[in-house]
Design a protein around this motif. Structure first.
Motif, short mmCIF file in Angstrom:
data_model
loop_
_atom_site.label_atom_id
_atom_site.label_comp_id
_atom_site.label_asym_id
_atom_site.label_seq_id
_atom_site.Cartn_x
_atom_site.Cartn_y
_atom_site.Cartn_z
N GLY A 42 -10.03 33.91 -53.56
CA GLY A 42 -10.72 34.07 -52.29
C GLY A 42 -10.09 35.08 -51.34
O GLY A 42 -10.68 35.43 -50.33
N GLU A 43 -8.90 35.57 -51.66
CA GLU A 43 -8.21 36.53 -50.80
C GLU A 43 -8.56 37.96 -51.25
O GLU A 43 -8.43 38.29 -52.43
CB GLU A 43 -6.70 36.33 -50.89
CG GLU A 43 -5.90 37.30 -50.05
CD GLU A 43 -4.40 37.10 -50.19
OE1 GLU A 43 -3.66 37.93 -49.63
OE2 GLU A 43 -3.96 36.14 -50.87
N PRO A 44 -9.00 38.83 -50.33
CA PRO A 44 -9.27 40.22 -50.72
C PRO A 44 -7.97 40.93 -51.08
O PRO A 44 -7.00 40.86 -50.34
CB PRO A 44 -9.93 40.83 -49.48
CG PRO A 44 -9.62 39.91 -48.36
CD PRO A 44 -9.27 38.57 -48.93
N VAL A 45 -7.96 41.58 -52.25
CA VAL A 45 -6.74 42.23 -52.72
C VAL A 45 -6.86 43.74 -52.84
O VAL A 45 -5.85 44.43 -52.90
CB VAL A 45 -6.28 41.63 -54.07
CG1 VAL A 45 -6.00 40.15 -53.94
CG2 VAL A 45 -7.28 41.90 -55.17
N GLY A 46 -8.08 44.26 -52.88
CA GLY A 46 -8.23 45.70 -53.01
C GLY A 46 -9.68 46.11 -53.06
O GLY A 46 -10.58 45.29 -53.16
#
Length: 161
Positions: free
Chosen positions: A64-68
């Protein structure tokens, strides 16, 4: 990592993800690149880009965390007396947050562009990498990219760049 095509609703997240890359460039060439701020790649700029059908972006998430993200554009050069026509995809940005680098996220984002290119029957991906960015150059070479053109400059104002 879950990767999906970015939409206008992702504009603020993409703007934020750009900060690490902007900072890297600003540290290397401060006379050319601005330090990251809310204006360097504003969400409104992302929205404008996504409204243009030639542009596309993919965004990656881990738990759920934006990484790129990756931002690219379908380009077409018409034939002229000097060269043949060429369709290609130009990769403008690739950004993976520092916490997630060297874990395959950049490779996964490049793969999404490759798949997109296949659906458009486009056989060439193109990008630029700044000479100072040795890490990025090595990454792109690992992805199969190679030099086909080099740009040079001469600064007449005696700046260090």
């Amino acid at each position: 990592m879950i990767v999906r095509q970015a939409t206008i609703s992702d504009a603020a997240v993409i703007s934020t993800l750009n900060a690490d890359v902007q900072y890297l460039h600003a540290q290397a060439l401060p006379e050319l690149f601005k330090s990251p701020s809310e204006n360097t790649f504003a969400a409104s700029s992302v929205v404008d880009l996504l409204k243009d059908a030639s542009n596309f972006m993919f965004i990656g998430f881990e738990k759920g965390e934006p990484v790129g993200y990756i931002y690219a554009q379908v380009m077409s050069l018409p034939e002229n007396p000097f060269r043949y026509a060429m369709d290609y995809i130009y990769i403008h940005h690739l950004a993976v947050t520092a916490k997630y680098q060297n874990q395959g996220y950049g490779t996964r984002l490049i793969e999404e562009v490759r798949l997109f290119a296949q659906t458009k029957e486009i056989l060439t991906l193109v990008l630029d990498v700044w000479s100072f960015n040795v890490k990025a150059k090595a990454f792109f070479e690992q992805q199969g990219f190679s030099n086909f053109n080099e740009r040079m400059w001469l600064r007449l104002d005696n700046s260090r760049a």
